[in-house]
Design a protein around this motif. Structure first.
Motif, PDB file in Angstrom:
ATOM      1  N   PHE A   1      29.082  22.004  49.146  1.00  7.81           N
ATOM      2  CA  PHE A   1      29.313  22.869  50.318  1.00  7.81           C
ATOM      3  C   PHE A   1      30.882  22.417  51.039  1.00  7.81           C
ATOM      4  CE2 PHE A   1      24.741  23.069  50.006  1.00  7.81           C
ATOM      5  CZ  PHE A   1      24.504  24.379  50.221  1.00  7.81           C
ATOM      6  N   THR A   2      31.394  23.507  51.538  1.00  5.01           N
ATOM      7  CA  THR A   2      32.750  23.152  52.226  1.00  5.01           C
ATOM      8  C   THR A   2      32.671  23.715  53.651  1.00  5.01           C
ATOM      9  OG1 THR A   2      34.057  24.798  51.004  1.00  5.01           O
ATOM     10  CG2 THR A   2      34.145  22.633  50.194  1.00  5.01           C
ATOM     11  N   CYS A   3      33.353  23.024  54.522  1.00  9.90           N
ATOM     12  CA  CYS A   3      33.552  23.609  55.959  1.00  9.90           C
ATOM     13  C   CYS A   3      34.484  24.841  55.833  1.00  9.90           C
ATOM     14  CB  CYS A   3      34.020  22.710  56.789  1.00  9.90           C
ATOM     15  SG  CYS A   3      34.372  23.439  58.460  1.00  9.90           S
ATOM     16  N   ARG A   4      33.993  26.159  56.453  1.00  8.39           N
ATOM     17  CA  ARG A   4      34.825  27.328  56.455  1.00  8.39           C
ATOM     18  C   ARG A   4      35.957  27.027  57.356  1.00  8.39           C
ATOM     19  NH1 ARG A   4      30.876  32.524  56.371  1.00  8.39           N
ATOM     20  NH2 ARG A   4      29.666  32.048  54.307  1.00  8.39           N
ATOM     21  N   GLU A   5      35.871  26.159  58.346  1.00  7.90           N
ATOM     22  CA  GLU A   5      37.217  25.960  59.144  1.00  7.90           C
ATOM     23  C   GLU A   5      38.146  25.133  58.629  1.00  7.90           C
ATOM     24  OE1 GLU A   5      37.156  27.687  62.048  1.00  7.90           O
ATOM     25  OE2 GLU A   5      35.574  28.745  61.429  1.00  7.90           O
ATOM     26  N   CYS A   6      37.924  23.862  57.926  1.00  7.03           N
ATOM     27  CA  CYS A   6      38.853  23.034  57.730  1.00  7.03           C
ATOM     28  C   CYS A   6      38.763  22.771  56.091  1.00  7.03           C
ATOM     29  CB  CYS A   6      38.663  21.647  58.599  1.00  7.03           C
ATOM     30  SG  CYS A   6      37.195  20.879  57.997  1.00  7.03           S
ATOM     31  N   GLY A   7      37.969  23.227  55.440  1.00  4.29           N
ATOM     32  CA  GLY A   7      37.809  22.755  53.981  1.00  4.29           C
ATOM     33  C   GLY A   7      37.229  21.477  53.456  1.00  4.29           C
ATOM     34  N   ASN A   8      36.612  20.871  54.558  1.00  4.48           N
ATOM     35  CA  ASN A   8      35.989  19.539  54.580  1.00  4.48           C
ATOM     36  C   ASN A   8      34.805  19.338  53.685  1.00  4.48           C
ATOM     37  OD1 ASN A   8      36.229  16.570  54.743  1.00  4.48           O
ATOM     38  ND2 ASN A   8      34.342  16.937  56.018  1.00  4.48           N
TER      39      ASN A   8
ATOM     40  N   PHE B   1      24.387  18.959  52.569  1.00  2.00           N
ATOM     41  CA  PHE B   1      23.417  20.172  52.913  1.00  2.00           C
ATOM     42  C   PHE B   1      22.802  19.916  54.234  1.00  2.00           C
ATOM     43  CE2 PHE B   1      18.870  21.698  52.595  1.00  2.00           C
ATOM     44  CZ  PHE B   1      19.230  22.996  52.671  1.00  2.00           C
ATOM     45  N   GLU B   2      22.750  18.637  54.825  1.00  7.64           N
ATOM     46  CA  GLU B   2      21.831  18.259  55.870  1.00  7.64           C
ATOM     47  C   GLU B   2      22.780  18.323  57.156  1.00  7.64           C
ATOM     48  OE1 GLU B   2      22.013  16.514  53.300  1.00  7.64           O
ATOM     49  OE2 GLU B   2      20.182  16.768  52.380  1.00  7.64           O
ATOM     50  N   ASN B   3      24.311  18.532  56.877  1.00  6.71           N
ATOM     51  CA  ASN B   3      25.198  18.581  58.082  1.00  6.71           C
ATOM     52  C   ASN B   3      24.911  19.521  59.044  1.00  6.71           C
ATOM     53  OD1 ASN B   3      27.961  17.538  55.965  1.00  6.71           O
ATOM     54  ND2 ASN B   3      26.790  16.201  57.484  1.00  6.71           N
ATOM     55  N   SER B   4      25.020  19.228  60.495  1.00  8.44           N
ATOM     56  CA  SER B   4      24.771  20.162  61.430  1.00  8.44           C
ATOM     57  C   SER B   4      26.212  20.209  62.090  1.00  8.44           C
ATOM     58  CB  SER B   4      23.634  19.761  62.614  1.00  8.44           C
ATOM     59  OG  SER B   4      24.107  18.323  63.182  1.00  8.44           O
TER      60      SER B   4
ATOM     61  N   ARG C   1      30.325  22.988  64.768  1.00  2.00           N
ATOM     62  CA  ARG C   1      28.988  23.113  64.708  1.00  2.00           C
ATOM     63  C   ARG C   1      28.289  23.974  63.241  1.00  2.00           C
ATOM     64  NH1 ARG C   1      24.162  24.661  69.138  1.00  2.00           N
ATOM     65  NH2 ARG C   1      22.434  23.879  67.781  1.00  2.00           N
ATOM     66  N   LEU C   2      27.635  23.595  62.597  1.00  2.00           N
ATOM     67  CA  LEU C   2      27.237  24.281  61.320  1.00  2.00           C
ATOM     68  C   LEU C   2      25.794  24.545  61.297  1.00  2.00           C
ATOM     69  CD1 LEU C   2      28.992  21.865  59.011  1.00  2.00           C
ATOM     70  CD2 LEU C   2      29.831  24.058  59.769  1.00  2.00           C
ATOM     71  N   ALA C   3      25.533  25.564  60.484  1.00  2.00           N
ATOM     72  CA  ALA C   3      24.066  25.879  60.218  1.00  2.00           C
ATOM     73  C   ALA C   3      23.730  26.536  58.767  1.00  2.00           C
ATOM     74  CB  ALA C   3      23.333  26.990  61.071  1.00  2.00           C
ATOM     75  N   TYR C   4      22.875  26.401  58.146  1.00  2.00           N
ATOM     76  CA  TYR C   4      22.749  26.988  56.757  1.00  2.00           C
ATOM     77  C   TYR C   4      22.064  28.402  57.028  1.00  2.00           C
ATOM     78  CZ  TYR C   4      20.760  27.557  52.020  1.00  2.00           C
ATOM     79  OH  TYR C   4      20.509  28.264  50.716  1.00  2.00           O
TER      80      TYR C   4
ATOM     81  N   GLU D   1      24.700  29.432  51.910  1.00  3.11           N
ATOM     82  CA  GLU D   1      25.928  28.858  52.571  1.00  3.11           C
ATOM     83  C   GLU D   1      25.685  28.095  53.722  1.00  3.11           C
ATOM     84  OE1 GLU D   1      28.647  28.442  51.035  1.00  3.11           O
ATOM     85  OE2 GLU D   1      28.664  29.762  49.172  1.00  3.11           O
ATOM     86  N   ILE D   2      26.518  27.181  54.087  1.00  5.87           N
ATOM     87  CA  ILE D   2      26.650  26.474  55.453  1.00  5.87           C
ATOM     88  C   ILE D   2      27.794  27.261  56.029  1.00  5.87           C
ATOM     89  CG2 ILE D   2      27.193  24.273  56.581  1.00  5.87           C
ATOM     90  CD1 ILE D   2      25.962  22.898  54.215  1.00  5.87           C
ATOM     91  N   VAL D   3      27.377  27.716  57.165  1.00  6.37           N
ATOM     92  CA  VAL D   3      28.529  28.605  57.960  1.00  6.37           C
ATOM     93  C   VAL D   3      28.489  27.901  59.386  1.00  6.37           C
ATOM     94  CG1 VAL D   3      27.451  30.727  56.983  1.00  6.37           C
ATOM     95  CG2 VAL D   3      26.539  30.005  59.130  1.00  6.37           C
ATOM     96  N   PRO D   4      29.664  28.360  60.085  1.00  9.60           N
ATOM     97  CA  PRO D   4      30.070  27.793  61.424  1.00  9.60           C
ATOM     98  C   PRO D   4      29.396  28.626  62.466  1.00  9.60           C
ATOM     99  CG  PRO D   4      32.000  29.185  60.491  1.00  9.60           C
ATOM    100  CD  PRO D   4      31.033  29.014  59.282  1.00  9.60           C
TER     101      PRO D   4
END
Length: 335
Positions: free
Chosen positions: A4-11, A15-18, A26-29, A35-38
């Protein structure tokens, strides 16, 4: 598990990242898109159709990072839990519960990726899936908890989330591998045998591959723990527990099918292996892809002073069983 990558910055995300450790978003599945979304600081997400989703009500209690359809309600994964610790349970039990729920969320993602249908007890009161998360070491009134499956209800002992306790049990039973995710994969194997092995042809084939399931389970259990596995078991079974009864042989084989599928998917997602070609027979996946990769991963683990990642040998007879499980999975997802 996919990457998974952050949609905001590409980091890169786990899977467990909040929240993204790089940009703080802030993130959620989002299960519908896998997908993990902002999400907004308040835990709000708007999907492509304009529908509003909210971070699960268990975000604080268990660290759940999934989205729910209604504000203040639970996500699909949390709705699968029928019984959980009471509010007066010790902190260690709540810690165990959080770890067990994290493993269950991983399981749900894996089953979704295979295209297997999951229904909660609310959606299907007769054959839906439910989890009773019980603590065998919560307090003076603790109960004996037997991990198992019964008509769609999976009972899990939360004590198995404690590394020290689980390692004690593993050593006492002389097992090469024991994890919470492994328990969940095994028990859901019982559920899917119940769901997928139906009709005379499939049932006859299952009996041919795994043995006569009509033999007494209780007698088989007593014999297993009093006499141990039969001589030469390693030529026909994936583990000693699989020798106990055909039901357990199926569930153990199912668990290893999930072990292999998920690990190969994770390895491909992170560039450690090529994706498995579409249509490759599963026994060939095991012999040509999994065996070399798991051998390499075992050596890597040893380089770090850890036990083998996959301390098992897969004989030809088990390849037949894995092939049967793959046939069930592929058949259940056909249009």
């Amino acid at each position: 598990m996919k990457a998974f990558t952050c949609r905001e910055c590409g980091n890169r995300l786990y899977f467990e990242n909040s929240a993204c450790v790089s940009c703080g978003t802030r993130l959620a599945y989002f299960r519908e898109d896998r997908e993990i979304v902002p999400v907004s600081p308040e835990g709000r997400y708007v999907d492509r159709d304009g529908y509003i989703w909210w971070v699960c009500a268990n975000a604080v209690d268990t660290g759940c990072t999934w989205l729910a359809r209604i504000e203040g309600q639970m996500c699909f994964a949390c709705e699968l839990t029928r019984t959980r610790p009471n509010d007066a349970a010790p902190d260690r039990v709540w810690d165990q519960f959080s770890r067990a729920e994290q493993a269950k969320r991983h399981l749900v993602v894996e089953l979704d990726s295979l295209g297997l249908e999951l229904r909660t007890r609310a959606q299907d009161p007769q054959e839906g899936l439910a989890f009773d998360m019980l603590a065998s070491d919560g307090d003076a009134a603790s109960q004996d908890v037997v991990i198992g499956h019964d008509n769609g209800v999976i009972t899990i002992d939360l004590a198995e989330s404690d590394d020290a306790y689980r390692e004690q049990v593993r050593m006492r039973l002389d097992e090469p591998y024991r994890t919470m995710l492994g328990h969940l994969r095994h028990e859901v194997g019982h559920y899917f045998e119940w769901q997928l092995v139906r009709g005379p042809e499939l049932m006859a084939r299952c009996t041919e591959v795994f043995g006569d399931e009509s033999v007494s389970y209780d007698e088989s259990l007593q014999r297993h723990y009093s006499q141990g596995p039969p001589d030469g078991w390693a030529e026909r079974y994936i583990s000693t527990y699989a020798t106990m009864h055909p039901f357990e042989d199926f569930a153990e084989t199912w668990a290893h099918y999930l072990h292999i599928r998920d690990t190969l998917g994770s390895a491909a997602a992170y560039g450690l292996a090529d994706p498995v070609p579409d249509g490759m027979p599963f026994r060939q996946v095991v012999t040509d892809v999994w065996v070399p990769l798991s051998a390499a991963l075992n050596v890597i683990n040893r380089s770090m002073g850890h036990e083998d990642l996959y301390p098992f040998v897969i004989p030809p007879a088990v390849l037949d069983k894995l092939d049967f499980v793959d046939t069930l999975v592929q058949g259940s997802t056909e249009p």
